[in-house]
Design a protein around this motif. Structure first.
Motif, PDB file in Angstrom:
ATOM      1  N   CYS A  44      42.418  72.316  68.647  1.00 55.51           N
ATOM      2  CA  CYS A  44      42.860  72.722  69.991  1.00 55.51           C
ATOM      3  C   CYS A  44      43.560  71.576  70.707  1.00 55.51           C
ATOM      4  CB  CYS A  44      41.665  73.200  70.807  1.00 55.51           C
ATOM      5  SG  CYS A  44      41.002  74.793  70.302  1.00 55.51           S
ATOM      6  N   ASN A  45      43.039  70.380  70.567  1.00 55.27           N
ATOM      7  CA  ASN A  45      43.645  69.215  71.209  1.00 55.27           C
ATOM      8  C   ASN A  45      45.022  68.917  70.630  1.00 55.27           C
ATOM      9  OD1 ASN A  45      43.619  66.781  72.850  1.00 55.27           O
ATOM     10  ND2 ASN A  45      43.331  65.681  70.936  1.00 55.27           N
ATOM     11  N   VAL A  46      45.146  68.955  69.297  1.00 58.37           N
ATOM     12  CA  VAL A  46      46.444  68.674  68.655  1.00 58.37           C
ATOM     13  C   VAL A  46      47.460  69.751  69.007  1.00 58.37           C
ATOM     14  CG1 VAL A  46      47.600  68.465  66.432  1.00 58.37           C
ATOM     15  CG2 VAL A  46      45.407  67.346  66.782  1.00 58.37           C
ATOM     16  N   VAL A  47      47.036  71.024  68.955  1.00 58.60           N
ATOM     17  CA  VAL A  47      47.944  72.123  69.310  1.00 58.60           C
ATOM     18  C   VAL A  47      48.431  71.981  70.744  1.00 58.60           C
ATOM     19  CG1 VAL A  47      48.054  74.615  69.677  1.00 58.60           C
ATOM     20  CG2 VAL A  47      47.011  73.714  67.601  1.00 58.60           C
ATOM     21  N   HIS A  48      47.514  71.613  71.647  1.00 56.32           N
ATOM     22  CA  HIS A  48      47.887  71.444  73.060  1.00 56.32           C
ATOM     23  C   HIS A  48      48.988  70.407  73.223  1.00 56.32           C
ATOM     24  CE1 HIS A  48      47.314  69.025  76.791  1.00 56.32           C
ATOM     25  NE2 HIS A  48      47.474  70.214  77.354  1.00 56.32           N
ATOM     26  N   TYR A  49      48.814  69.243  72.602  1.00 50.95           N
ATOM     27  CA  TYR A  49      49.798  68.178  72.781  1.00 50.95           C
ATOM     28  C   TYR A  49      51.094  68.455  72.032  1.00 50.95           C
ATOM     29  CZ  TYR A  49      46.809  65.156  75.509  1.00 50.95           C
ATOM     30  OH  TYR A  49      46.060  64.632  76.522  1.00 50.95           O
ATOM     31  N   GLU A  50      51.019  69.132  70.905  1.00 53.85           N
ATOM     32  CA  GLU A  50      52.253  69.473  70.204  1.00 53.85           C
ATOM     33  C   GLU A  50      53.071  70.484  71.001  1.00 53.85           C
ATOM     34  OE1 GLU A  50      53.607  68.139  67.559  1.00 53.85           O
ATOM     35  OE2 GLU A  50      51.951  66.710  67.435  1.00 53.85           O
ATOM     36  N   LEU A  51      52.391  71.423  71.643  1.00 54.53           N
ATOM     37  CA  LEU A  51      53.108  72.374  72.496  1.00 54.53           C
ATOM     38  C   LEU A  51      53.702  71.681  73.718  1.00 54.53           C
ATOM     39  CD1 LEU A  51      50.686  75.452  72.399  1.00 54.53           C
ATOM     40  CD2 LEU A  51      52.834  75.157  71.171  1.00 54.53           C
ATOM     41  N   VAL A  52      52.982  70.684  74.250  1.00 53.22           N
ATOM     42  CA  VAL A  52      53.528  69.915  75.378  1.00 53.22           C
ATOM     43  C   VAL A  52      54.721  69.088  74.929  1.00 53.22           C
ATOM     44  CG1 VAL A  52      53.016  68.075  77.020  1.00 53.22           C
ATOM     45  CG2 VAL A  52      51.348  69.887  76.640  1.00 53.22           C
ATOM     46  N   PHE A  53      54.628  68.451  73.757  1.00 50.29           N
ATOM     47  CA  PHE A  53      55.744  67.655  73.250  1.00 50.29           C
ATOM     48  C   PHE A  53      56.973  68.522  72.994  1.00 50.29           C
ATOM     49  CE2 PHE A  53      52.484  64.554  71.304  1.00 50.29           C
ATOM     50  CZ  PHE A  53      52.367  63.916  72.518  1.00 50.29           C
ATOM     51  N   GLY A  54      56.757  69.747  72.530  1.00 50.46           N
ATOM     52  CA  GLY A  54      57.876  70.647  72.257  1.00 50.46           C
ATOM     53  C   GLY A  54      58.356  71.423  73.455  1.00 50.46           C
ATOM     54  N   ASP A  55      57.834  71.115  74.662  1.00 52.40           N
ATOM     55  CA  ASP A  55      58.213  71.790  75.909  1.00 52.40           C
ATOM     56  C   ASP A  55      57.968  73.294  75.853  1.00 52.40           C
ATOM     57  OD1 ASP A  55      59.047  69.388  77.055  1.00 52.40           O
ATOM     58  OD2 ASP A  55      61.067  69.581  76.222  1.00 52.40           O
ATOM     59  N   VAL A  56      56.975  73.699  75.083  1.00 51.77           N
ATOM     60  CA  VAL A  56      56.613  75.113  75.023  1.00 51.77           C
ATOM     61  C   VAL A  56      55.727  75.469  76.210  1.00 51.77           C
ATOM     62  CG1 VAL A  56      55.481  76.905  73.636  1.00 51.77           C
ATOM     63  CG2 VAL A  56      56.837  75.119  72.528  1.00 51.77           C
ATOM     64  N   GLU A 231      52.724  55.879  71.868  1.00 50.65           N
ATOM     65  CA  GLU A 231      54.089  55.464  72.171  1.00 50.65           C
ATOM     66  C   GLU A 231      54.783  56.445  73.118  1.00 50.65           C
ATOM     67  OE1 GLU A 231      55.761  52.551  70.969  1.00 50.65           O
ATOM     68  OE2 GLU A 231      53.647  52.078  70.620  1.00 50.65           O
ATOM     69  N   TYR A 232      54.494  57.735  72.958  1.00 51.62           N
ATOM     70  CA  TYR A 232      55.150  58.742  73.795  1.00 51.62           C
ATOM     71  C   TYR A 232      54.743  58.586  75.259  1.00 51.62           C
ATOM     72  CZ  TYR A 232      56.578  63.334  75.565  1.00 51.62           C
ATOM     73  OH  TYR A 232      57.141  64.341  76.297  1.00 51.62           O
ATOM     74  N   TYR A 233      53.452  58.490  75.514  1.00 60.16           N
ATOM     75  CA  TYR A 233      52.980  58.436  76.890  1.00 60.16           C
ATOM     76  C   TYR A 233      53.138  57.050  77.504  1.00 60.16           C
ATOM     77  CZ  TYR A 233      51.149  63.152  76.883  1.00 60.16           C
ATOM     78  OH  TYR A 233      51.050  64.515  76.850  1.00 60.16           O
ATOM     79  N   SER A 234      53.278  56.021  76.675  1.00 63.33           N
ATOM     80  CA  SER A 234      53.508  54.688  77.235  1.00 63.33           C
ATOM     81  C   SER A 234      54.899  54.575  77.848  1.00 63.33           C
ATOM     82  CB  SER A 234      53.326  53.626  76.148  1.00 63.33           C
ATOM     83  OG  SER A 234      51.991  53.619  75.682  1.00 63.33           O
ATOM     84  N   PHE A 235      55.850  55.353  77.324  1.00 65.72           N
ATOM     85  CA  PHE A 235      57.215  55.319  77.837  1.00 65.72           C
ATOM     86  C   PHE A 235      57.609  56.653  78.476  1.00 65.72           C
ATOM     87  CE2 PHE A 235      57.043  52.065  74.599  1.00 65.72           C
ATOM     88  CZ  PHE A 235      57.773  51.020  75.143  1.00 65.72           C
ATOM     89  N   ALA A 244      59.145  54.734  67.972  1.00 65.03           N
ATOM     90  CA  ALA A 244      58.079  55.456  67.272  1.00 65.03           C
ATOM     91  C   ALA A 244      57.574  56.639  68.085  1.00 65.03           C
ATOM     92  CB  ALA A 244      56.922  54.511  66.954  1.00 65.03           C
ATOM     93  N   GLY A 245      58.414  57.165  68.995  1.00 68.51           N
ATOM     94  CA  GLY A 245      57.979  58.276  69.831  1.00 68.51           C
ATOM     95  C   GLY A 245      57.940  59.610  69.122  1.00 68.51           C
ATOM     96  N   SER A 246      58.665  59.748  68.000  1.00 68.13           N
ATOM     97  CA  SER A 246      58.629  60.991  67.222  1.00 68.13           C
ATOM     98  C   SER A 246      57.625  60.858  66.089  1.00 68.13           C
ATOM     99  CB  SER A 246      60.015  61.306  66.661  1.00 68.13           C
ATOM    100  OG  SER A 246      60.416  60.300  65.748  1.00 68.13           O
ATOM    101  N   TYR A 247      57.177  62.045  65.600  1.00 67.34           N
ATOM    102  CA  TYR A 247      56.125  62.018  64.572  1.00 67.34           C
ATOM    103  C   TYR A 247      56.645  61.447  63.254  1.00 67.34           C
ATOM    104  CZ  TYR A 247      52.212  63.463  61.708  1.00 67.34           C
ATOM    105  OH  TYR A 247      51.129  63.455  60.861  1.00 67.34           O
TER     106      TYR A 247
END
Length: 436
Positions: A44-56, A231-235, A244-247
């Motif tokens: 659930c945690n990984v799905v949540h952040y992947e959906l946030v990263f993908g602007d879903v 890296e994503y949230y630091s910048f 290194a912001g992408s997987y």
């Protein structure tokens, strides 16, 4: 009377074994529940952040809140299952030792271990709110450390992967070695703890490739995702973007660091990301060392292969020794012939054959030494143990024969004593008759 009867029943070995089996089955169900709850929370945690990263979905939106609430609910039940697991462990120690008070088996190690597990399994993103905390980040352009505000939920999401140790507990609990009654009995008789360490060593002996591959894949996936989040949230609120912001970039960086290559094309700039890089490098060194040890063990010759190889080498050494001995005889005869023909001892022809003679003698001695060395290398631990067993058997046979000889000598001494007594009595009777 009834209380004494209950105490006698609890001290009964059959009752303890039956109760212990019930507790082990109950603990296995609790471990299964913990495994499912931990995986559901992480997914659930990984799905949540992947959906946030993908602007879903929007962070802190309705869908995001629902996923966080599900993660919180699974975390609460996970903590309860962890407490139940440790309580069952205490009850198992009571049944195994035959004690009746939990204070006699509990100690500081159990308390610290339980509290540490509860703390690790309690870590999860906060359902409501978007709290932040300052974190040092290296600016890629100026190479100066700056303070950026990083969401606390991002850090907690990365730390959630600490509960992945429950997967190892699940595998150990359902392994054939850990649940087999025969193995447990042999371990108790041999004073060997049948625990996770024992199971891991057994798996490394039977299927080392599978175990190392699972550890390798898990390390790459988990550390890559954690590095990417850091890296994503630091910048996130900065005009500069981390390489290194992408997987895929994070996966490349983790793989290169794990293999201790370090090309330097992609580097982490956040403190959290550098911590992941250091951890990955240390794990890579350890796992590569294990891979080398496993490979060396797999390439080692078996006893049968070693015997065949040594036998072939001994035949080859015998052949070289025979040829060298023939050269010794040949060169000696040639030298003797030249001396008879009148060549001097220091002539060129005689010295030439003498050199060949010395070389043949050296080759013959070298082949003999090599053959004896090969013969010594064949003798291993198994052969030494076999020889010691044979010697002990021979000593036992000699001892038994000596005991039999001693018994026969004692019987002969007893018989000779009885004969002497009978002869003495007969002599007395004859003397009495003669007097009459």
């Amino acid at each position: 009377m009834n209380s004494f009867k209950i105490m006698d029943e609890k001290n009964n070995l059959g009752f303890r074994l039956r109760h212990r089996k019930e507790l082990i089955n109950h603990r296995s169900k609790v471990v299964d529940t913990s495994f499912i709850l931990s995986l559901v929370g992480i997914i659930c945690n990984v799905v949540h952040y992947e959906l946030v990263f993908g602007d879903v979905i929007i962070n802190d939106g309705p869908a995001s809140t629902v996923l966080r609430i599900i993660t919180t609910i699974t975390t609460c039940f996970l903590v309860i299952s962890i407490i139940m697991y440790n309580l069952i462990g205490i009850r198992l120690q009571l049944v195994t030792t035959g004690l009746d008070n939990w204070k006699l088996v509990i100690n500081s190690n159990i308390i610290v271990k339980t509290l540490l597990e509860i703390i690790i399994c309690s870590i999860h993103p906060i359902p409501y709110g978007n709290f932040t905390m300052p974190m040092l980040v290296l600016n890629p352009d100026t190479l100066i450390y700056e303070t950026h505000q990083v969401p606390i939920n991002a850090i907690l999401s990365v730390l959630m992967f600490l509960r992945i140790y429950i997967v190892g507990r699940f595998l150990v609990e359902h392994s054939g070695l850990f649940g087999d009654t025969t193995v447990q009995s042999l371990g108790a008789l041999s004073k060997v703890n049948i625990n996770a360490k024992f199971v891991f060593k057994a798996l490394m002996s039977t299927m080392p490739g599978t175990v190392l591959t699972c550890i390798l894949v898990t390390t790459l996936i988990v550390n890559s995702w954690g590095l990417r989040v850091c890296e994503y949230y630091s910048f996130e609120n900065s005009t500069v973007e981390s390489p290194a912001g992408s997987y895929l970039s994070a996966l490349w960086l983790i793989a290169v660091t794990f293999l201790t290559l370090g090309y330097g094309d992609i580097v982490p700039y956040s403190v959290c990301g550098r911590f992941f890089a250091i951890t990955t490098g240390m794990m890579g060194v350890g796992i590569m060392a294990l891979c080398v040890a496993v490979l060396a063990k797999q390439l080692e010759q078996t006893r049968s292969e070693k015997y065949v190889h040594t036998f072939v080498q001994q035949i080859h050494m015998d052949k070289i020794r025979r040829n060298a001995a023939a050269d010794v005889v040949k060169q000696s005869m040639l030298i003797q012939r030249l001396r008879k023909l009148g060549y001097k001892h220091a002539s060129t022809e005689v010295i030439h054959h003498r050199r060949k003679l010395i070389s043949a003698i050296h080759e013959m001695n070298k082949s003999s030494d090599e053959k004896y060395r090969l013969h010594d290398n064949v003798v291993g631990i198994v052969e030494i143990a076999k020889g010691v067993t044979e010697v002990c058997g021979m000593v036992e046979i000699i001892k038994n024969n000596q005991d039999n000889v001693n018994k026969r000598l004692e019987n002969l001494e007893t018989s000779s004593t009885n004969i002497q007594k009978q002869l003495y009595e007969i002599r007395n009777v004859l003397q009495t008759n003669i007097r009459l």
